[in-house]
Design a protein around this motif. Structure first.
Motif, PDB file in Angstrom:
ATOM      1  N   ALA A   1       5.149  63.325  41.184  1.00 36.27           N
ATOM      2  CA  ALA A   1       5.529  63.530  39.785  1.00 36.27           C
ATOM      3  C   ALA A   1       6.223  62.304  39.207  1.00 36.27           C
ATOM      4  O   ALA A   1       6.148  62.052  37.997  1.00 36.27           O
ATOM      5  N   GLN A   2       6.910  61.526  40.070  1.00 40.94           N
ATOM      6  CA  GLN A   2       7.573  60.314  39.613  1.00 40.94           C
ATOM      7  C   GLN A   2       6.631  59.117  39.547  1.00 40.94           C
ATOM      8  O   GLN A   2       7.061  58.007  39.230  1.00 40.94           O
ATOM      9  N   GLY A   3       5.340  59.344  39.873  1.00 39.98           N
ATOM     10  CA  GLY A   3       4.357  58.280  39.726  1.00 39.98           C
ATOM     11  C   GLY A   3       3.911  57.639  41.012  1.00 39.98           C
ATOM     12  O   GLY A   3       3.026  56.768  40.993  1.00 39.98           O
ATOM     13  N   ARG A   4       4.494  58.024  42.153  1.00 34.01           N
ATOM     14  CA  ARG A   4       4.080  57.441  43.425  1.00 34.01           C
ATOM     15  C   ARG A   4       2.893  58.243  43.964  1.00 34.01           C
ATOM     16  O   ARG A   4       3.031  59.136  44.791  1.00 34.01           O
ATOM     17  N   LEU A   5       1.714  57.910  43.453  1.00 35.19           N
ATOM     18  CA  LEU A   5       0.533  58.694  43.777  1.00 35.19           C
ATOM     19  C   LEU A   5       0.088  58.524  45.219  1.00 35.19           C
ATOM     20  O   LEU A   5      -0.762  59.283  45.694  1.00 35.19           O
ATOM     21  N   ASP A   6       0.647  57.539  45.925  1.00 38.97           N
ATOM     22  CA  ASP A   6       0.278  57.355  47.325  1.00 38.97           C
ATOM     23  C   ASP A   6       1.152  58.161  48.274  1.00 38.97           C
ATOM     24  O   ASP A   6       0.956  58.112  49.497  1.00 38.97           O
ATOM     25  N   ALA A   7       2.125  58.912  47.744  1.00 39.40           N
ATOM     26  CA  ALA A   7       3.005  59.715  48.604  1.00 39.40           C
ATOM     27  C   ALA A   7       2.212  60.862  49.219  1.00 39.40           C
ATOM     28  O   ALA A   7       1.410  61.513  48.542  1.00 39.40           O
ATOM     29  N   ARG A   8       2.455  61.115  50.502  1.00 35.08           N
ATOM     30  CA  ARG A   8       1.761  62.184  51.207  1.00 35.08           C
ATOM     31  C   ARG A   8       2.731  62.911  52.134  1.00 35.08           C
ATOM     32  O   ARG A   8       3.714  62.329  52.609  1.00 35.08           O
ATOM     33  N   ALA A   9       2.442  64.188  52.387  1.00 34.60           N
ATOM     34  CA  ALA A   9       3.221  64.966  53.351  1.00 34.60           C
ATOM     35  C   ALA A   9       2.843  64.527  54.761  1.00 34.60           C
ATOM     36  O   ALA A   9       1.768  63.978  54.997  1.00 34.60           O
ATOM     37  N   HIS A  10       3.769  64.777  55.686  1.00 31.75           N
ATOM     38  CA  HIS A  10       3.550  64.387  57.080  1.00 31.75           C
ATOM     39  C   HIS A  10       3.552  65.639  57.949  1.00 31.75           C
ATOM     40  O   HIS A  10       4.596  66.081  58.424  1.00 31.75           O
ATOM     41  N   PRO A  11       2.386  66.256  58.162  1.00 28.52           N
ATOM     42  CA  PRO A  11       2.327  67.476  58.989  1.00 28.52           C
ATOM     43  C   PRO A  11       2.722  67.172  60.428  1.00 28.52           C
ATOM     44  O   PRO A  11       2.649  66.034  60.888  1.00 28.52           O
ATOM     45  N   GLY A  12       3.164  68.211  61.126  1.00 31.56           N
ATOM     46  CA  GLY A  12       3.517  68.039  62.535  1.00 31.56           C
ATOM     47  C   GLY A  12       4.581  69.006  63.003  1.00 31.56           C
ATOM     48  O   GLY A  12       4.686  69.296  64.191  1.00 31.56           O
ATOM     49  N   VAL A  13       5.409  69.522  62.096  1.00 37.07           N
ATOM     50  CA  VAL A  13       6.487  70.435  62.455  1.00 37.07           C
ATOM     51  C   VAL A  13       6.390  71.664  61.568  1.00 37.07           C
ATOM     52  O   VAL A  13       6.153  71.546  60.370  1.00 37.07           O
ATOM     53  N   GLY A  14       6.588  72.845  62.175  1.00 38.00           N
ATOM     54  CA  GLY A  14       6.585  74.072  61.394  1.00 38.00           C
ATOM     55  C   GLY A  14       5.441  74.989  61.783  1.00 38.00           C
ATOM     56  O   GLY A  14       4.619  74.662  62.648  1.00 38.00           O
TER      57      GLY A  14
END
Length: 440
Positions: free
Chosen positions: A198-211
């Protein structure tokens, strides 16, 4: 959410531990009370036998010696009454009312239960034992015994249960917090990622692995969706940039050819020629603004270098002087990000179009807030809310040259440098373009 999960888990564990500890504590208190009853009933029975023998032999010497020794040894109180209720002897400090116990014992019934012993009392208990058998009752033995030892045992067990409960609850809270964090880790990661996008960092991604596996799959699908959206936006941006770039050359060539045709026009075609050239200029301006917007959205030309704002504003003085508008700059040697200087240029370019001759435009920089204020006609509340959109033009500005992309480019520049852009009304009339720079 984390607090609610921890609270729910902890409450369930507390109820579970309490459901185990409380009955266990009460059961031990009842067991210790019954053991006290059995121990002291044996003593009372022995005294009843001695009292019955003493009554038959009319010799209470041995009974008195035994009772006195017992009272001194155990800190108890013993009272012997005959079948008429008359006290024959008393040893120790007898402090309780024995009327009810005496009545039951004279009816041939012995004490069957005692008040449950707890750390808080009672301090003494009373047992009654009939002397003699059936109709041959010769009296009653009343035994008042302290409960210090029994209460101490109950206190010790209850304390151990309380410590165990506290340890169990503490461990349960710790486990509940870790479990809640484990469950909510993907949610927290998604929240962080969506905020970054939402702040414009379109390359941000979640890091799956826990949960939990379901939430990990949600993260993976979210990343796939973000990749698809970012790809579509990048293709759209690339198309706009490529189309704008490719249109510049044909438009330039078209303009040159139209200019070459001017000497060959007859007098009656000059008006149409001027209109065509004006439309060509507008189209060229639109292409340039589209290309600039595409570059800003792609992050090109929005560097981290700072520029001095004063000399940048000085270039506008001749433009404003030619239009008869006064430009006031309350800036002295401050440096701002290049994006902020470009936003100031856009705001000044808009202001010189709409402020009439004799008006004033003021540029001020104070505490990281850049304001460009004019005393022109301004915009209404609804118009200010829409003016930062692309291709928006007020109905009253239809004859003013422009592409409708200036403020949209300014909004993208503000977003790119982490600032916020607002359009505010000026007093008594006019418009204020306010840029709040990100604090270092």
């Amino acid at each position: 959410m984390n607090a609610r999960l921890v609270g729910t888990f902890t409450t369930l564990i507390v109820f579970l531990v309490a459901a185990l500890a409380v009955p266990l504590g009460l059961a031990y208190a009842s067991h210790r009370t019954n053991r006290l009853l059995l121990d002291r009933r044996a003593d009372a029975t022995r005294f009843a036998e001695l009292a019955d023998q003493a009554a038959r032999e009319d010799d209470y010497t041995a009974l008195i010696a035994e009772v006195d020794r017992y009272a001194a040894l155990y800190g108890a109180a013993v009272r012997v009454r005959d079948r008429d209720g008359t006290a024959l002897l008393t040893a120790g400090d007898f402090t309780v009312d024995d009327g009810e116990a005496l009545r039951l014992a004279l009816s041939g019934r012995t004490t069957e239960d005692l008040p449950t012993i707890s750390p808080f009392g009672p301090g003494t208990v009373l047992l009654a034992e009939p002397a003699g058998r059936d109709a041959q009752l010769s009296g009653v033995v009343l035994l008042q015994t302290p409960t210090d030892q029994a209460r101490g045992d109950v206190t010790l067990v209850w304390g151990a249960l309380a410590l165990g409960t506290l340890a169990s609850v503490s461990y349960a809270v710790l486990a509940a917090r870790r479990l809640a964090r484990w469950i909510l880790r993907p949610v927290t990661e998604l929240d962080r990622t969506t905020q970054a996008i939402a702040q414009g960092r379109l390359d941000a991604r979640a890091h799956p692995g826990v949960g939990p596996s379901e939430l990990r799959r949600l993260e993976e699908r979210f990343n796939a969706m973000a990749d698809a959206v970012a790809g579509a936006m990048e293709r759209q941006r690339a198309f706009v940039a490529d189309a704008s770039h490719e249109l510049r050359t044909p438009l330039t060539v078209l303009g040159l050819r139209l200019e070459n045709l001017e000497p060959h026009l007859r007098h009656e075609g000059t008006a149409e020629y001027a209109e065509a050239m004006a439309e060509l200029d507008r189209l060229s301006l639109l292409v340039e603004d589209l290309l600039a917007l595409a570059k800003v959205e792609a992050g090109a030309g929005v560097g981290g270098k700072d520029v001095e704002l004063g000399p940048r504003l000085a270039t506008w003085r001749e433009v404003y002087a030619a239009k008869g508008v006064r430009l006031v700059t309350e800036v002295s040697g401050e440096v701002v990000p290049e994006a902020a200087a470009r936003i100031a240029d856009i705001a000044l370019d808009n202001a010189q179009k709409f402020v009439p001759a004799g008006g004033t435009v003021t540029v001020a920089l104070d505490g990281g807030v850049l304001r460009v204020a004019d005393d022109g006609p301004g915009l209404g509340e609804e118009e200010r809310a829409e003016a930062l959109g692309r291709f928006w033009r007020s109905g009253s500005h239809a004859n003013v040259p422009g592409s409708g992309l200036g403020l949209a480019i300014a909004a993208e520049l503000a977003r790119a440098c982490g600032a916020t852009l607002h359009l505010l009304p000026a007093d008594p009339h006019g418009l204020i373009v306010e840029l709040r720079l990100a604090q270092p």
